[in-house]
Design a protein around this motif. Sequence first.
Motif, PDB file in Angstrom:
ATOM      1  N   ASP A  84       1.883  13.668  -3.457  1.00  0.00           N
ATOM      2  CA  ASP A  84       2.888  14.019  -4.461  1.00  0.00           C
ATOM      3  C   ASP A  84       3.333  12.816  -5.273  1.00  0.00           C
ATOM      4  OD1 ASP A  84       2.856  16.671  -3.630  1.00  0.00           O
ATOM      5  OD2 ASP A  84       4.405  16.330  -2.117  1.00  0.00           O
ATOM      6  N   GLU A  85       3.524  11.683  -4.602  1.00  0.00           N
ATOM      7  CA  GLU A  85       4.040  10.498  -5.291  1.00  0.00           C
ATOM      8  C   GLU A  85       3.667   9.262  -4.500  1.00  0.00           C
ATOM      9  OE1 GLU A  85       8.301   8.741  -7.043  1.00  0.00           O
ATOM     10  OE2 GLU A  85       8.244  10.560  -5.817  1.00  0.00           O
ATOM     11  N   VAL A  86       3.471   8.161  -5.208  1.00  0.00           N
ATOM     12  CA  VAL A  86       3.188   6.866  -4.581  1.00  0.00           C
ATOM     13  C   VAL A  86       4.168   5.855  -5.157  1.00  0.00           C
ATOM     14  CG1 VAL A  86       1.477   5.080  -4.131  1.00  0.00           C
ATOM     15  CG2 VAL A  86       0.743   7.457  -4.364  1.00  0.00           C
ATOM     16  N   THR A  87       4.953   5.231  -4.303  1.00  0.00           N
ATOM     17  CA  THR A  87       5.925   4.236  -4.742  1.00  0.00           C
ATOM     18  C   THR A  87       5.602   2.889  -4.107  1.00  0.00           C
ATOM     19  OG1 THR A  87       7.457   4.750  -2.924  1.00  0.00           O
ATOM     20  CG2 THR A  87       7.707   6.004  -4.967  1.00  0.00           C
ATOM     21  N   VAL A  88       6.062   1.828  -4.763  1.00  0.00           N
ATOM     22  CA  VAL A  88       5.815   0.469  -4.274  1.00  0.00           C
ATOM     23  C   VAL A  88       7.119  -0.315  -4.321  1.00  0.00           C
ATOM     24  CG1 VAL A  88       4.442  -1.620  -4.515  1.00  0.00           C
ATOM     25  CG2 VAL A  88       3.489   0.571  -5.237  1.00  0.00           C
ATOM     26  N   SER A  89       7.501  -0.893  -3.210  1.00  0.00           N
ATOM     27  CA  SER A  89       8.588  -1.872  -3.175  1.00  0.00           C
ATOM     28  C   SER A  89       7.981  -3.152  -2.603  1.00  0.00           C
ATOM     29  CB  SER A  89       9.762  -1.353  -2.344  1.00  0.00           C
ATOM     30  OG  SER A  89       9.318  -0.955  -1.049  1.00  0.00           O
ATOM     31  N   HIS A  90       8.265  -3.452  -1.348  1.00  0.00           N
ATOM     32  CA  HIS A  90       7.526  -4.530  -0.689  1.00  0.00           C
ATOM     33  C   HIS A  90       6.266  -3.994  -0.032  1.00  0.00           C
ATOM     34  CE1 HIS A  90       9.882  -2.781   2.584  1.00  0.00           C
ATOM     35  NE2 HIS A  90       8.978  -3.259   3.422  1.00  0.00           N
ATOM     36  N   ILE A  92       3.607  -0.091   0.131  1.00  0.00           N
ATOM     37  CA  ILE A  92       3.252   1.165  -0.523  1.00  0.00           C
ATOM     38  C   ILE A  92       3.741   2.327   0.333  1.00  0.00           C
ATOM     39  CG2 ILE A  92       1.340   2.584  -1.362  1.00  0.00           C
ATOM     40  CD1 ILE A  92      -0.275   0.024  -1.678  1.00  0.00           C
ATOM     41  N   THR A  93       4.388   3.298  -0.300  1.00  0.00           N
ATOM     42  CA  THR A  93       4.836   4.505   0.386  1.00  0.00           C
ATOM     43  C   THR A  93       4.195   5.712  -0.279  1.00  0.00           C
ATOM     44  OG1 THR A  93       6.971   3.497   0.966  1.00  0.00           O
ATOM     45  CG2 THR A  93       6.816   5.900   1.070  1.00  0.00           C
ATOM     46  N   ILE A  94       3.518   6.538   0.512  1.00  0.00           N
ATOM     47  CA  ILE A  94       2.869   7.745   0.011  1.00  0.00           C
ATOM     48  C   ILE A  94       3.708   8.943   0.442  1.00  0.00           C
ATOM     49  CG2 ILE A  94       0.761   9.135   0.020  1.00  0.00           C
ATOM     50  CD1 ILE A  94      -0.767   6.609   0.783  1.00  0.00           C
ATOM     51  N   ILE A  95       4.121   9.758  -0.525  1.00  0.00           N
ATOM     52  CA  ILE A  95       4.965  10.921  -0.266  1.00  0.00           C
ATOM     53  C   ILE A  95       4.117  12.178  -0.400  1.00  0.00           C
ATOM     54  CG2 ILE A  95       7.023  12.193  -0.976  1.00  0.00           C
ATOM     55  CD1 ILE A  95       8.046   9.538  -2.174  1.00  0.00           C
ATOM     56  N   SER A  96       4.199  13.035   0.617  1.00  0.00           N
ATOM     57  CA  SER A  96       3.429  14.281   0.622  1.00  0.00           C
ATOM     58  C   SER A  96       4.299  15.384   1.204  1.00  0.00           C
ATOM     59  CB  SER A  96       2.148  14.130   1.449  1.00  0.00           C
ATOM     60  OG  SER A  96       1.473  15.363   1.560  1.00  0.00           O
ATOM     61  N   GLY A  97       4.683  16.351   0.360  1.00  0.00           N
ATOM     62  CA  GLY A  97       5.541  17.419   0.830  1.00  0.00           C
ATOM     63  C   GLY A  97       6.864  16.864   1.309  1.00  0.00           C
ATOM     64  N   GLY A  98       7.241  17.202   2.531  1.00  0.00           N
ATOM     65  CA  GLY A  98       8.489  16.692   3.083  1.00  0.00           C
ATOM     66  C   GLY A  98       8.323  15.427   3.889  1.00  0.00           C
ATOM     67  N   GLY A  99       7.107  14.877   3.960  1.00  0.00           N
ATOM     68  CA  GLY A  99       6.871  13.673   4.745  1.00  0.00           C
ATOM     69  C   GLY A  99       6.459  12.499   3.891  1.00  0.00           C
ATOM     70  N   ARG A 100       6.445  11.357   4.509  1.00  0.00           N
ATOM     71  CA  ARG A 100       6.024  10.138   3.828  1.00  0.00           C
ATOM     72  C   ARG A 100       5.432   9.177   4.845  1.00  0.00           C
ATOM     73  NH1 ARG A 100      10.721   7.690   0.754  1.00  0.00           N
ATOM     74  NH2 ARG A 100      11.028   9.877   0.205  1.00  0.00           N
ATOM     75  N   VAL A 101       4.552   8.308   4.368  1.00  0.00           N
ATOM     76  CA  VAL A 101       3.958   7.291   5.227  1.00  0.00           C
ATOM     77  C   VAL A 101       4.020   5.963   4.490  1.00  0.00           C
ATOM     78  CG1 VAL A 101       1.634   7.838   4.375  1.00  0.00           C
ATOM     79  CG2 VAL A 101       1.902   6.570   6.500  1.00  0.00           C
ATOM     80  N   ARG A 102       4.464   4.947   5.196  1.00  0.00           N
ATOM     81  CA  ARG A 102       4.554   3.607   4.615  1.00  0.00           C
ATOM     82  C   ARG A 102       3.370   2.795   5.103  1.00  0.00           C
ATOM     83  NH1 ARG A 102      10.276   0.911   4.941  1.00  0.00           N
ATOM     84  NH2 ARG A 102      10.575   2.601   3.441  1.00  0.00           N
ATOM     85  N   CYS A 103       2.660   2.192   4.178  1.00  0.00           N
ATOM     86  CA  CYS A 103       1.438   1.442   4.499  1.00  0.00           C
ATOM     87  C   CYS A 103       1.796   0.028   4.953  1.00  0.00           C
ATOM     88  CB  CYS A 103       0.504   1.387   3.285  1.00  0.00           C
ATOM     89  SG  CYS A 103       0.109   3.007   2.591  1.00  0.00           S
ATOM     90  N   TRP A 104       1.190  -0.379   6.052  1.00  0.00           N
ATOM     91  CA  TRP A 104       1.416  -1.736   6.569  1.00  0.00           C
ATOM     92  C   TRP A 104       0.810  -2.774   5.635  1.00  0.00           C
ATOM     93  CZ3 TRP A 104       4.128  -3.401  10.880  1.00  0.00           C
ATOM     94  CH2 TRP A 104       3.894  -4.719  11.284  1.00  0.00           C
ATOM     95  N   VAL A 105      -0.347  -2.454   5.062  1.00  0.00           N
ATOM     96  CA  VAL A 105      -0.998  -3.329   4.083  1.00  0.00           C
ATOM     97  C   VAL A 105      -1.444  -2.477   2.895  1.00  0.00           C
ATOM     98  CG1 VAL A 105      -1.799  -5.022   5.763  1.00  0.00           C
ATOM     99  CG2 VAL A 105      -3.244  -3.056   5.237  1.00  0.00           C
ATOM    100  N   PRO A 106      -1.573  -3.112   1.715  1.00  0.00           N
ATOM    101  CA  PRO A 106      -1.114  -4.467   1.366  1.00  0.00           C
ATOM    102  C   PRO A 106       0.384  -4.481   1.085  1.00  0.00           C
ATOM    103  CG  PRO A 106      -2.135  -3.455  -0.531  1.00  0.00           C
ATOM    104  CD  PRO A 106      -2.254  -2.443   0.590  1.00  0.00           C
ATOM    105  N   GLN A 107       1.006  -5.643   1.284  1.00  0.00           N
ATOM    106  CA  GLN A 107       2.423  -5.797   1.016  1.00  0.00           C
ATOM    107  C   GLN A 107       2.625  -6.786  -0.122  1.00  0.00           C
ATOM    108  OE1 GLN A 107       4.812  -6.603   4.459  1.00  0.00           O
ATOM    109  NE2 GLN A 107       4.001  -4.876   5.628  1.00  0.00           N
ATOM    110  N   ALA A 108       3.730  -6.623  -0.817  1.00  0.00           N
ATOM    111  CA  ALA A 108       4.054  -7.499  -1.944  1.00  0.00           C
ATOM    112  C   ALA A 108       5.265  -8.351  -1.572  1.00  0.00           C
ATOM    113  CB  ALA A 108       4.335  -6.676  -3.195  1.00  0.00           C
ATOM    114  N   SER A 109       5.046  -9.637  -1.351  1.00  0.00           N
ATOM    115  CA  SER A 109       6.138 -10.540  -1.017  1.00  0.00           C
ATOM    116  C   SER A 109       6.877 -10.958  -2.283  1.00  0.00           C
ATOM    117  CB  SER A 109       5.601 -11.780  -0.295  1.00  0.00           C
ATOM    118  OG  SER A 109       4.725 -12.505  -1.154  1.00  0.00           O
ATOM    119  N   ALA A 110       8.036 -11.575  -2.110  1.00  0.00           N
ATOM    120  CA  ALA A 110       8.812 -12.045  -3.259  1.00  0.00           C
ATOM    121  C   ALA A 110       8.032 -13.108  -4.035  1.00  0.00           C
ATOM    122  CB  ALA A 110      10.149 -12.606  -2.785  1.00  0.00           C
ATOM    123  N   ARG A 111       7.294 -13.943  -3.320  1.00  0.00           N
ATOM    124  CA  ARG A 111       6.498 -14.978  -3.996  1.00  0.00           C
ATOM    125  C   ARG A 111       5.393 -14.349  -4.836  1.00  0.00           C
ATOM    126  NH1 ARG A 111       4.323 -19.863  -0.418  1.00  0.00           N
ATOM    127  NH2 ARG A 111       6.590 -20.181  -0.360  1.00  0.00           N
TER     128      ARG A 111
END
Length: 247
Positions: A84-90, A92-111
Amino acid sequence: MKQVFRSTLATVVGWVWMAFAAFNAVDLIARYSGQASMVAAAVLGVLTALVFVTCLRPAVILSEDGVRVRNPLRNAFVPWRAVDEVTVSHSITIISGGGRVRCWVPQASARERAAAARRGRSASAPVPARGRFRTEPVRSKGERAAAEALAGKTHADWVAEQITERAEAARRAASMAEASKAAGASTAPGTPAATGTPAEPGAGTTAGVEAGTGTGTGAGALKVTWAPSALAAFAVAALPVVAAFLA
């Protein structure tokens, strides 16, 4: 096309540790000295299991059927049409229906965010004019296009875009296939639409079910399961721990 995304640094660290652990395991076996060796083996086994699940296991895999997320202890699978939706903060989070999964990799650091912002500013800067005393190299058209495509984006942003694009492409292909199937059914010989005769009771309901096949719940949903490889790694690491207590 299958694509696998990992953390390069974590993968290198993981394999370096595996080589270190293998060398020390051989040394402990060759110089076995009772309980002290068993305690060292227990510590080495636990640390190796932790390195395996946090450095070598995590990955985001894009396949023909959907996106598979391997986190340290869990596996998740989302069919393309269920994204349904893919968001990125630090991360990646994948949203599907009423659930979501946060990916361990890849991550975006402040640097990495700061570096991406600098790339964005440099990509939007005017190209230095060619002159007799030009000191900065002029990038080719392809290099400028690549710089603009990656301007302001981290690796996590780029992977999230790949997931979104493939999910949208899968939904478009499914919609076209359903429309083609519905058009073929309406023009098939002997159907009520083609002959103009009244439809039998319940025929309209049956046609509606067939046209809707593959949508809604048929598209699948987010599935999260425990990772057998992670559980096996900790089970193996527990063996020397138990042996150290019994020794």
